[in-house]
Design an enzyme around this catalytic site. Structure first.
Site, PDB file in Angstrom:
ATOM      1  N   TYR A 102       0.860  -1.184   0.000  1.00 17.45           N
ATOM      2  CA  TYR A 102       0.000   0.000   0.000  1.00 17.45           C
ATOM      3  C   TYR A 102       0.905   1.246   0.000  1.00 17.45           C
ATOM      4  CZ  TYR A 102      -3.225   3.498   1.796  1.00 17.45           C
ATOM      5  OH  TYR A 102      -3.972   4.625   1.972  1.00 17.45           O
ATOM      6  N   ASP A 131      -0.248  -7.559   6.521  1.00 19.30           N
ATOM      7  CA  ASP A 131      -1.373  -6.645   6.289  1.00 19.30           C
ATOM      8  C   ASP A 131      -2.417  -7.440   5.512  1.00 19.30           C
ATOM      9  OD1 ASP A 131      -3.181  -4.789   5.260  1.00 19.30           O
ATOM     10  OD2 ASP A 131      -1.675  -3.214   5.048  1.00 19.30           O
ATOM     11  N   LYS A 186     -11.617  -0.449   5.137  1.00 17.28           N
ATOM     12  CA  LYS A 186     -11.906  -1.162   3.895  1.00 17.28           C
ATOM     13  C   LYS A 186     -12.995  -2.231   4.113  1.00 17.28           C
ATOM     14  CE  LYS A 186      -8.553   1.550   2.710  1.00 17.28           C
ATOM     15  NZ  LYS A 186      -7.167   1.133   2.602  1.00 17.28           N
TER      16      LYS A 186
HETATM   17  C1  LIG Z   1      -5.956   1.627   3.009  1.00 21.30           C
HETATM   18  C2  LIG Z   1      -4.888   0.712   3.390  1.00 21.30           C
HETATM   19  C3  LIG Z   1      -4.049   1.000   4.464  1.00 21.30           C
HETATM   20  C4  LIG Z   1      -4.174   2.279   5.265  1.00 21.30           C
HETATM   21  O1  LIG Z   1      -5.378   2.345   5.953  1.00 21.30           O
HETATM   22  P1  LIG Z   1      -6.166   3.723   6.299  1.00 21.30           P
HETATM   23  O2  LIG Z   1      -7.334   3.244   7.043  1.00 21.30           O
HETATM   24  O3  LIG Z   1      -6.490   4.371   4.993  1.00 21.30           O
HETATM   25  O4  LIG Z   1      -5.237   4.556   7.098  1.00 21.30           O
HETATM   26  C5  LIG Z   1      -3.081   0.076   4.794  1.00 21.30           C
HETATM   27  N1  LIG Z   1      -2.917  -1.064   4.088  1.00 21.30           N
HETATM   28  C6  LIG Z   1      -3.705  -1.364   3.041  1.00 21.30           C
HETATM   29  C7  LIG Z   1      -3.478  -2.631   2.297  1.00 21.30           C
HETATM   30  C8  LIG Z   1      -4.705  -0.495   2.652  1.00 21.30           C
HETATM   31  O5  LIG Z   1      -5.462  -0.779   1.610  1.00 21.30           O
END
Ligand SMILES: *Cc1c(COP(=O)(O)O)cnc(C)c1O
Length: 388
Positions: free
Chosen positions: A102, A173, A198
């Site tokens: 990301y 992640d 998300k």
């Molecule tokens: C969006 C995202 C983040 C960051 O998250 P936020 O809630 O926007 O701060 C981290 N890792 C991945 C894979 C993401 O899609």
């Protein structure tokens, strides 16, 4: 008996043998900053909401249970969660991070963590021999799988074997898969990261982040860090994420079904030069996905024949929104080169294949026919304008 995840999204077993909160079906929002004590040394278990808040705590337990972890932490965003996690490390500690992450994570590591003295090796974890990069200061491996936006798939269990052998921690992640499709802790990871913004939240209405672990020592460090640095999730936002999680299973299934249909449709378009979706058997990570996940998710990346074609798609979509983010009920289309990955150094973008013709779709839960109809219209109009 261990319940299925669909059920765990709705019912929290621990609370079932008693009526609490007047029997409220939804966990109440405890909108309070502080808590009264009956006397010195007589805390009711809650002192101050930066560390403890009942609504946040309930959400943390639910997310920990979905990831089969022992403890979960809810932060104000995904980046707040990852920033907090970086506080586990000190100057000269070495981390191996996947090179396709990301964009915000790459920006954090390059501009903040490096400034704080943490040393990174960025490697393609899905294909390189990670062990060759280990030094005596290596403290962790940080991966996403599938990666964002190139959808490379890394074998989590295989990396976990190495991190265990070297007594370092494996951080995954898991935002793209959500706990509904993949549980990295079960495969040997030590910490799972989520952008709760998300799929967990799922409605494009709340920012949130999570860390889940099954290692008591890491949990203890994280609890201290949250109390000290203060980016915990607010009670109302905790409620919104709890509400989103109730429908995680049905949303994931529907979005995945739509993603597969769109992937097949895209494959047959003359203007499309490449479709990257791990649910297509020709995807290089398909077999690993089959082994380590229960599905393929709703994220897909594709390339079109020219930059002009890509820009025209972004201009012409109406129901599908041209926007950053992912994992919500509405389908979004993203231009990684100027949005999510704009701050990634150009040479890394190029190496990773993030070009001017690359687009990313986060497929929502609309009717697949309506999505394809809109794409068909946009593609035809673009073809007409650019090529007469
Ligand atoms: C969006 C995202 C983040 C960051 O998250 P936020 O809630 O926007 O701060 C981290 N890792 C991945 C894979 C993401 O899609």
């Amino acid at each position: 008996m261990n319940r299925n995840i669909e059920t765990k999204c709705l019912h929290f077993e621990e609370d079932e043998n008693k009526i609490t909160h007047f029997g409220a079906i939804n966990f109440p929002i405890y909108q309070t900053a502080t808590y009264a004590h009956a006397g010195v040394g007589k805390s009711a278990g809650y002192d101050y909401s930066r560390l403890q808040n009942p609504t946040k705590e309930h959400l943390e337990k639910v997310v920990a249970s979905l990831e089969n972890g022992t403890e979960g932490f809810a932060l104000s965003s995904g980046m707040a969660a990852i920033s907090l996690l970086m506080e586990l490390f000190k100057p000269e500690d070495h981390l191996i991070a996947d090179s396709d992450l990301y964009g915000g994570s790459i920006r954090l590591f390059r501009n903040v963590s490096e400034k704080n003295g943490i040393v990174f090796s960025n490697i393609d974890c899905y294909k390189e021999n990670i062990e060759e990069y280990f030094t005596e200061n290596t403290k962790a491996v940080y991966i996403e799988t599938p990666t964002n936006p190139m959808m490379h798939v890394t074998d989590i269990a295989k990396v976990a074997e190495l991190t265990k052998k070297h007594h370092i921690i494996l951080i995954v992640d898991n935002t793209f898969m959500s706990p509904y499709f993949q549980n990295p802790l079960d495969l040997g990871a030590d910490v799972v990261v989520h952008s709760g913004t998300k799929f967990l939240g799922g409605h494009n209405d709340t920012l949130a982040g999570f860390l889940v672990t099954n290692k008591p020592k890491i949990a203890e460090q994280l609890r201290f860090l949250i109390k000290t640095t203060g980016a915990g999730l607010a009670p109302f936002d905790s409620f919104l994420i709890l509400r989103g999680i109730k429908t995680l299973a049905v949303r994931m299934e529907k979005a995945q079904e739509n993603a597969l249909k769109i992937a097949h449709w895209l494959k047959h378009q003359n203007a499309v030069t490449n479709v990257i979706y791990p649910g297509l058997p020709e995807h290089s990570g398909y077999d690993i996905m089959k082994k380590q996940a229960r599905g393929f998710g709703a994220m897909l990346t594709f390339s079109v024949k020219s930059k002009a074609f890509a820009l025209s798609i972004l201009e012409k979509v109406r129901m599908i929104k041209f926007a950053e983010s992912l994992g919500g009920v509405e389908t979004l289309i993203t231009y990684p080169i100027t949005q999510t990955h704009a701050d990634v150094p150009p040479e890394i973008r190029e190496k990773n294949g993030i070009t001017e013709t690359l687009l990313r779709l986060s497929v929502g839960i609309e009717h697949a026919e309506d999505l394809i109809q809109e794409l068909e219209h946009v593609f035809q109009e673009t073809e007409r304008e650019l090529h007469g």
